[in-house]
Design an enzyme around this catalytic site. Structure first.
Site, PDB file in Angstrom:
ATOM      1  N   ASP A 406       0.890  -1.212  -0.024  1.00 34.05           N
ATOM      2  CA  ASP A 406       0.113  -0.112   0.093  1.00 34.05           C
ATOM      3  C   ASP A 406       0.945   1.324   0.018  1.00 34.05           C
ATOM      4  O   ASP A 406       2.109   1.037   0.308  1.00 34.05           O
ATOM      5  CB  ASP A 406      -1.008   0.004   1.066  1.00 34.05           C
ATOM      6  CG  ASP A 406      -1.935   1.100   1.333  1.00 34.05           C
ATOM      7  OD1 ASP A 406      -2.340   1.664   0.388  1.00 34.05           O
ATOM      8  OD2 ASP A 406      -2.258   1.431   2.526  1.00 34.05           O
ATOM      9  N   GLU A 409       2.466   5.006  -4.073  1.00 33.57           N
ATOM     10  CA  GLU A 409       2.543   5.853  -5.414  1.00 33.57           C
ATOM     11  C   GLU A 409       4.048   6.413  -5.529  1.00 33.57           C
ATOM     12  O   GLU A 409       3.973   6.871  -6.646  1.00 33.57           O
ATOM     13  CB  GLU A 409       1.389   6.941  -4.889  1.00 33.57           C
ATOM     14  CG  GLU A 409      -0.115   6.165  -5.164  1.00 33.57           C
ATOM     15  CD  GLU A 409      -0.508   5.445  -3.948  1.00 33.57           C
ATOM     16  OE1 GLU A 409      -0.044   5.591  -2.808  1.00 33.57           O
ATOM     17  OE2 GLU A 409      -1.252   4.522  -4.004  1.00 33.57           O
ATOM     18  N   ASP A 481      -9.042   3.843  -1.540  1.00 32.63           N
ATOM     19  CA  ASP A 481     -10.120   4.420  -0.489  1.00 32.63           C
ATOM     20  C   ASP A 481     -11.024   4.804  -1.034  1.00 32.63           C
ATOM     21  O   ASP A 481     -11.276   5.897  -1.166  1.00 32.63           O
ATOM     22  CB  ASP A 481      -9.351   5.450   0.263  1.00 32.63           C
ATOM     23  CG  ASP A 481      -8.037   4.733   1.080  1.00 32.63           C
ATOM     24  OD1 ASP A 481      -7.905   3.631   1.118  1.00 32.63           O
ATOM     25  OD2 ASP A 481      -7.192   5.297   1.560  1.00 32.63           O
TER      26      ASP A 481
HETATM   27  C1  GLC Z   1      -4.645   3.406   3.187  1.00 31.52           C
HETATM   28  C2  GLC Z   1      -5.211   2.033   2.419  1.00 31.52           C
HETATM   29  C3  GLC Z   1      -6.189   1.335   3.092  1.00 31.52           C
HETATM   30  C4  GLC Z   1      -5.543   1.132   4.611  1.00 31.52           C
HETATM   31  C5  GLC Z   1      -4.813   2.416   5.344  1.00 31.52           C
HETATM   32  C6  GLC Z   1      -4.316   1.797   6.381  1.00 31.52           C
HETATM   33  O1  GLC Z   1      -5.483   4.144   3.468  1.00 31.52           O
HETATM   34  O2  GLC Z   1      -5.595   2.611   1.074  1.00 31.52           O
HETATM   35  O3  GLC Z   1      -6.557   0.337   2.346  1.00 31.52           O
HETATM   36  O4  GLC Z   1      -6.445   0.562   5.414  1.00 31.52           O
HETATM   37  O5  GLC Z   1      -4.353   3.010   4.232  1.00 31.52           O
HETATM   38  O6  GLC Z   1      -3.176   0.842   6.312  1.00 31.52           O
END
Ligand code: GLC
Length: 795
Positions: A406, A409, A481
């Site tokens: 995650d 980017e 998200d």
């Molecule tokens: C980001 C991710 C989400 C995750 C959060 C905490 O917002 O997109 O899916 O739960 O980080 O790690």
């Protein structure tokens, strides 16, 4: 002499002061042959055309030298050449046999024709390939009624005509319904006009812009702020052909772990270990099938990657062993930022091995994310990818089998990412401007390669948020998200379908909506029903959100969730075979109707644009949770409502009931759909009966069935079972083809389930007559021993 130099510099200063204008490629000067194409010299730039296959031509243009930086997306080499080259007075005419490329001379403009001489695509006569400073753009003349589809994870309509988009991977929480850019850059799109289809893949990793007639009716365009004009042009007979060629160029998905196709439960965050174990037990007690539980950032010690929080998870491997006994896999989140903390082993190791992205003065670039101030691995360096891949050793030896990348980017808290930070770029050196859009993909690559090496021949599940073209080789993607709303639920279908149109088949959205409000019971029920028919099937929600497990919305929603999750598990043989098709041909699992019904204008109607085929023959019509009926467009042909067996003629829209317990799902007449009994997780064998559903129709149909062990790479050495099922209504027979490959099916019986064959009482199996039994609903069935050879049923 000195005067001349001074004069020239004064002149250039004054021309600078007068402003900077764009430069077009200019007039033709000369051409020469290259090993796979031609190189053309024009007044202001050079243009190279290279053959990658009879229907694939790469177009490059530069004002300086051509770059020798390898592509992160492309995995094939040029092959073949132009079979004829004619140098005419006002144009060069180059042909591959399938495609003709015409290069107009004054000015230089590129036009593509198919074998029948029909124009597929042409440069705008006045703008063509242009530069503005370091930026380069290719302007294409808009054709009458031209539509555009694809471009991956982009909001907006299925037909992108009239819209413009930017590729710059962006952490965009609670994105707007027309928000752009989102997390990924998948710069492949398809143009459609006059019953013709072509594809363009703009392989430039800098910030890019795509304009599909958003300025006017004159042109479409694609361009980037720097780098080369570098695109691949694809001709083909159909959208399916284009996807096949594009994924031949950029790669296809490996067979995913079968457990990654089951239901996956996530939340930010499940902890401590007892809560995780309880969650698993509750699924089993309630007989709601599931395969995966996700651990979000709280499993770590102070969010430091590759650590466990010892209070919350004192004995991770014991917990994971217990979960395994219950048939669950664990996926852990792993973000790129490594906390800057002396004494923290991953950080120390990164420093020692010189793995972090740096400023030009040699100091490490830092920014703030969950753990506080972090340094960031340079995933564009092969050495760093290997280093990072090995960091998974601990998690893997604890029993973790999936990795969720995650924030790649890369994202950071309100820190403006300085563009001058430097990356290795496979030894070619570059800055954030060039590396940004491939950062997430290279992280997922490193994760995938490290994990496969460490997992003893087992398939890992890799999930990423950021990506670039070619990501399908390494990872699944989720749409980041999203928001708990009906509009977002419907948008998710378009995002998923559009990623399929850009070569990425393994995709899904957070069920129920990640953030931005309260998920209502109705919304959750509808969303989970739709998501059961999406490739990646995961419920996830943000910190502090209300509970999102299927039983937390009341008994009726629990029952609906169970029904659709059961259905998902029953469909696994069909879904797994669809993944095999994606692996072999690039055909996505969730198929926008634009793939099979490309020139039916109704499918682009915003009222129907969320519909898609799930696999070859199940049509899903997402309906808002606020409606208990829906208007559905059925393309030409005959369709059966899956839940009732009711028949509909296609080529029209119909109003159908859509209570929360019955999502409008239809099956194409002639369909062949292999299913199995309900299992509680994908490792269970079930009752050993493959249920081969055949829906009566007037057209013959074939279906390629595929099975393997679901967890290893042995299928690459022939350990699979593949066979064709065929239904021929004119010859009145169903053929179960000879099994290929040396894998023994987990099914020892095949039950033929006939839908819509009302008047039949018996069938002949070879020479033997067998009576049909009454099955569920209006079906008739006959059960056979599963033999390896061919079996023919006739009537
Ligand atoms: C980001 C991710 C989400 C995750 C959060 C905490 O917002 O997109 O899916 O739960 O980080 O790690």
């Amino acid at each position: 002499m000195i005067f001349a130099v001074m004069f020239a510099s004064v002149m250039s200063m004054s021309s600078f002061a007068a402003g900077r204008l764009s430069v077009q490629i200019g007039n033709f000067n000369s051409w020469k042959e290259t090993p796979h194409g031609v190189l053309i010299s024009a007044d202001n730039a050079r243009l190279s055309l290279t053959v990658y296959g009879p229907e694939v031509v790469r177009v490059r243009a530069t004002q300086g030298e051509f770059s020798n930086m390898p592509s992160y997306a492309v995995i094939t080499e040029p092959s073949g050449k132009f079979t004829s080259v004619k140098d005419e007075k006002d144009k060069l005419v180059l042909s591959t046999g399938e495609l003709t490329v015409e290069v107009n001379k004054n000015p230089v403009l590129v036009r593509f024709y198919n074998k029948e001489g029909k124009l597929l695509n042409e440069d705008d006569p006045g703008l063509g390939i242009s530069w503005l400073g370091t930026g380069t753009t290719c302007y294409k003349k808009l054709q009458p009624d031209e539509r555009f589809i694809g471009l991956g994870e982009k909001t907006g309509n299925l037909d992108r005509r009239g819209s413009a988009y930017v590729d710059w991977n962006t952490d965009n929480p609670a994105y707007a319904l027309n928000g752009d850019p989102l997390y990924t850059s998948l710069p492949f799109y398809i143009g459609l006009h006059n019953q013709l289809a072509y594809g363009i893949f703009f392989d430039n990793t800098y910030k890019a812009t795509f304009n599909f007639g958003a300025s006017n009716n004159r042109f479409s365009s694609f361009g980037a702020v720097d780098g080369e004009m570098n695109y691949y042009f694809f001709g083909g007979q159909s959208v399916a052909d284009l996807l096949k060629e594009y994924t031949n160029l950029t790669g296809r998905i490996k067979m995913p772990p079968i457990w990654g196709l089951g239901f996956q439960q996530s939340r930010w965050s499940y902890f401590p270990d007892t809560e995780v174990l309880n969650l698993a037990r509750t699924f089993r007690e309630k007989k709601i099938p599931a395969d995966v539980i996700y651990l979000d950032i709280h499993y770590m010690d102070a969010y430091k990657v590759f650590t466990w929080n010892k209070e919350r998870f004192p004995n991770p491997s014991a917990m994971i062993d217990s979960l395994k006994d219950m048939g669950f896999h664990i996926v852990t989140i792993v973000d790129p930022g490594v906390k800057k903390e002396k004494g923290y082993w991953a950080y120390d190791s990164g420093l020692k091995n010189d793995c972090f992205v740096k400023y030009p003065d040699g100091t490490n670039w830092s920014a703030d994310v969950w753990p506080g101030t972090c340094n960031f691995p340079d995933f564009t360096n092969p050495k760093v990818r290997t280093w990072w891949g090995n960091l998974y050793k601990g998690l893997i030896s604890d029993g973790v089998t999936g990795f969720w990348n995650d924030m790649n980017e890369p994202a950071s808290w309100g820190n403006m990412v300085p563009n001058l930070v430097e990356f290795d770029m496979e030894g070619h050196k570059g800055t954030m401007e060039e590396a940004h859009n491939v950062y997430g993909m290279q992280m997922a690559r490193s994760t995938y390669q490290g994990a496969t090496k460490l997992m003893d021949g087992k398939r890992p599940l890799v999930l990423t948020r950021a990506a670039y073209a070619g990501i399908q080789r390494y990872s699944a993607i989720w749409t980041g998200d999203n928001v708990a709303s009906d509009e977002h639920m419907l948008l998710a279908s378009r995002l998923i379908n559009s990623m399929g149109l850009a070569g990425v088949p393994y995709v899904g959205a957070d069920i129920g909506g990640f953030m931005g409000g309260t998920t209502t019971r109705k919304l959750f029920a509808r969303w989970i029903s739709i998501a059961a028919y999406t490739p990646f099937f995961r419920s996830h929600s943000e910190y502090n959100s209300r509970a999102h497990e299927p039983w937390t919305f009341g008994e009726d929603v629990e029952a609906i969730s169970r029904k659709y999750i059961d259905e998902r598990y029953q469909l696994l043989p069909y879904i797994y075979s669809a993944f095999y098709q994606a692996h072999e041909t690039g055909m996505p699992i969730a198929r926008s109707l634009a793939i099979n019904y490309t020139f039916d204008k109704n499918i682009y109607n915003p009222d129907f644009q969320d519909e898609y085929l799930f696999g070859p023959s199940i049509l899903v019509a997402p309906v808002s949770s606020k409606q208990n009926f829906g208007r559905v467009y059925l393309p030409k042909g005959v369709w059966y409502r899956k839940s009732t067996g009711k028949k509909y003629d296609g080529g029209q829209s119909v109003i159908v009931d859509a209570p929360l317990s019955d999502l409008p799902v239809f099956v194409k007449a002639g369909a062949i759909i292999p299913m199995q009994s309900t299992v509680q997780n994908t490792a269970q064998k079930g009752d050993g009966i493959l249920k081969l559903n055949i829906y009566n129709g007037s057209q013959p149909n074939q279906y390629l069935y595929y099975e393997d062990d679901g967890t290893t790479y042995q299928y690459q050495d022939g350990h699979f079972l593949k066979r064709e099922f065929a239904f021929n209504p004119t010859e009145k027979k169903i053929t179960i083809g000879k099994a290929e490959g040396d894998y023994t099916s987990k099914f020892n019986k095949i039950e033929i389930v006939l839908h819509g064959f009302n008047a039949m009482n018996s069938v002949k199996v070879g020479r033997k007559t067998m009576n049909l039994q009454k099955g569920e609903g209006n079906t008739q069935t006959v059960t056979l021993e599963a033999a390896k050879g061919e079996t023919v049923l006739s009537w």
